[in-house]
Scaffold this active site. Structure first.
Site, PDB file in Angstrom:
ATOM      1  N   HIS A  29       0.842  -1.200   0.000  1.00 55.63           N
ATOM      2  CA  HIS A  29       0.000   0.000   0.000  1.00 55.63           C
ATOM      3  C   HIS A  29       0.874   1.247   0.000  1.00 55.63           C
ATOM      4  O   HIS A  29       1.746   1.407   0.870  1.00 55.63           O
ATOM      5  CB  HIS A  29      -0.908   0.012   1.230  1.00 55.63           C
ATOM      6  CG  HIS A  29      -2.005  -1.006   1.177  1.00 55.63           C
ATOM      7  ND1 HIS A  29      -3.252  -0.726   0.650  1.00 55.63           N
ATOM      8  CD2 HIS A  29      -2.048  -2.304   1.569  1.00 55.63           C
ATOM      9  CE1 HIS A  29      -4.016  -1.813   0.738  1.00 55.63           C
ATOM     10  NE2 HIS A  29      -3.302  -2.790   1.274  1.00 55.63           N
ATOM     11  N   GLY A  39      -9.884  -1.603   2.832  1.00 55.89           N
ATOM     12  CA  GLY A  39     -10.601  -1.029   3.968  1.00 55.89           C
ATOM     13  C   GLY A  39     -11.185  -2.116   4.850  1.00 55.89           C
ATOM     14  O   GLY A  39     -10.863  -3.298   4.722  1.00 55.89           O
ATOM     15  N   GLU A  54      -8.817 -11.831   6.028  1.00 51.44           N
ATOM     16  CA  GLU A  54      -7.918 -11.158   6.968  1.00 51.44           C
ATOM     17  C   GLU A  54      -8.671 -10.932   8.271  1.00 51.44           C
ATOM     18  O   GLU A  54      -8.415 -11.598   9.268  1.00 51.44           O
ATOM     19  CB  GLU A  54      -7.414  -9.847   6.368  1.00 51.44           C
ATOM     20  CG  GLU A  54      -6.366  -9.139   7.209  1.00 51.44           C
ATOM     21  CD  GLU A  54      -5.911  -7.819   6.604  1.00 51.44           C
ATOM     22  OE1 GLU A  54      -4.871  -7.317   7.052  1.00 51.44           O
ATOM     23  OE2 GLU A  54      -6.598  -7.275   5.709  1.00 51.44           O
ATOM     24  N   ASP A  65       2.834  -5.396   2.679  1.00 52.63           N
ATOM     25  CA  ASP A  65       1.573  -4.726   3.011  1.00 52.63           C
ATOM     26  C   ASP A  65       1.823  -3.243   3.296  1.00 52.63           C
ATOM     27  O   ASP A  65       1.580  -2.401   2.439  1.00 52.63           O
ATOM     28  CB  ASP A  65       0.866  -5.407   4.177  1.00 52.63           C
ATOM     29  CG  ASP A  65      -0.612  -5.065   4.256  1.00 52.63           C
ATOM     30  OD1 ASP A  65      -1.151  -4.494   3.278  1.00 52.63           O
ATOM     31  OD2 ASP A  65      -1.240  -5.378   5.273  1.00 52.63           O
TER      32      ASP A  65
END
Length: 366
Positions: free
Chosen positions: A22, A182, A212, A301
């Site tokens: 990200h 999100g 997750e 990540d």
């Protein structure tokens, strides 16, 4: 501690591939401080780079995805102007390249960067310009990297169809795929089925965050209902694998994920912080997935929140599970073969940047 484990420095020299990174989770702490000072953002919890880095790591180490995501308010706040978007993207490319990453897919949600008047297209173009600058600077420093962009829609919002169209519009201009990101709880992927149907119609690949914060049913919805090409994390698929007896038993879903070669974009350090199926690296199911021949990849990540890089992730796996060059090579090749860029480019990077390094290693051990 495994005394024969590969060191961070050894792994740093190896060519690596990242599929799940990200952009707003990988800022340099000093960049956050610089931009906050420039725009008058006074909500940073620390103004010293070292202390700010510590704060992000500790704040993100909440063991819930919801609290983990709250730390992004600060990084999003400084990503609202074209020149800051460009700087952040440029530095991300340089930092990944310096860690030995030869290909990275970096994702971000342009709908979160419109507070100061930018249009969606401006966000994409400024970010892409930043990546291109970072690639040039990395090359000048002796590091080659190729970057593909994944545009995210926020799964709790209602702009996914719009962002999917944006991704298609910028296909072959840096954008290679789509994702929803999100809070997973209460926001099932099929809420965005219009976007996924459009992407399939346009032959645009996409990944979906699933498994997750939620269990295997979330993965089933992402794959079976929405048709995801890859799964962002997917760590809780382990709940569908019975390891209690002499013979491992997989659910139909687990069989399907493995049989179809659907890629698991695993991020061990991040998974621990969000409480996704493990409390320690030793309990993380990545070694089980690997041993059972799932299409395993290793990812960062969010480098800032997890205080990590790709080399460190492999180092932890080497220390904990005894992984060596064979495991790193396989995960790297898995990732490159699962990338959203076209096949000739995937093959070029594999044959020119990745396989020669490992072939040389094998030659040195014979």
């Amino acid at each position: 501690m495994n005394s024969t484990a590969l060191s961070h420095q050894q792994i740093r020299k190896a060519p690596k591939v990242v599929l799940h990174e990200h952009l707003d989770g990988g800022l340099r702490p000093q960049t956050l401080i610089d931009i906050a000072d420039e725009i008058g953002y006074d909500k940073l919890p620390e103004t010293d780079a070292g202390k700010l880095a510590d704060w992000f790591f500790k704040a993100a180490d909440s063991h819930t995805l919801e609290l983990y995501l709250k730390t992004f308010e600060h990084t999003i706040a400084v990503s609202q102007m074209s020149h800051t978007c460009a700087r952040i993207a440029s530095e991300a490319a340089q930092d990944l390249a310096a860690d030995g990453v030869v290909y990275a897919e970096i994702r971000y949600a342009p709908e979160q960067q419109l507070r100061d008047g930018m249009m969606l297209e401006e966000v994409v173009e400024a970010t892409q310009a930043g990546f291109e600058e970072g690639i040039r600077k990395a090359k000048e420093a002796g590091h080659e990297i190729r970057i593909g962009t994944i545009l995210c829609a926020m799964r709790h919002a209602n702009r996914s169809a719009e962002i999917a169209k944006l991704a298609v519009a910028y296909r072959d201009k840096g954008v290679v795929g789509f994702d929803i990101a999100g809070g997973e709880i209460g926001n099932p992927p099929e809420k965005h089925l219009e976007a996924f149907n459009f992407l399939r119609k346009e032959s645009m690949p996409f990944t979906i965050h699933a498994g997750e914060a939620c269990g295997p049913d979330s993965i089933h919805r992402a794959v079976g209902i929405c048709g995801a090409n890859r799964i962002g994390h997917g760590v809780r698929l382990i709940e569908n694998i019975d390891l209690s007896g002499d013979n491992v038993k997989l659910s139909n879903l687990a069989h399907y994920i493995r049989d179809q070669g659907i890629t698991l974009e695993l991020a061990p350090s991040s998974n621990l912080q969000t409480g996704a199926g493990a409390e320690t690296i030793g309990e993380h199911p990545i070694s089980v997935f690997y041993a059972l021949d799932f299409n395993v990849t290793v990812n960062n990540d969010n480098r800032l929140m997890s205080r990590t890089d790709t080399s460190r992730e492999f180092q932890l796996l080497s220390e904990t599970f005894g992984w060596g060059w064979a495991e790193i090579k396989r995960c790297t090749e898995n990732a490159m073969e699962s990338a959203f860029i076209h096949q000739p480019e995937r093959s070029r990077i594999l044959e020119q940047a990745i396989r020669p390094f490992y072939a040389a290693l094998e030659g040195n051990t014979q």
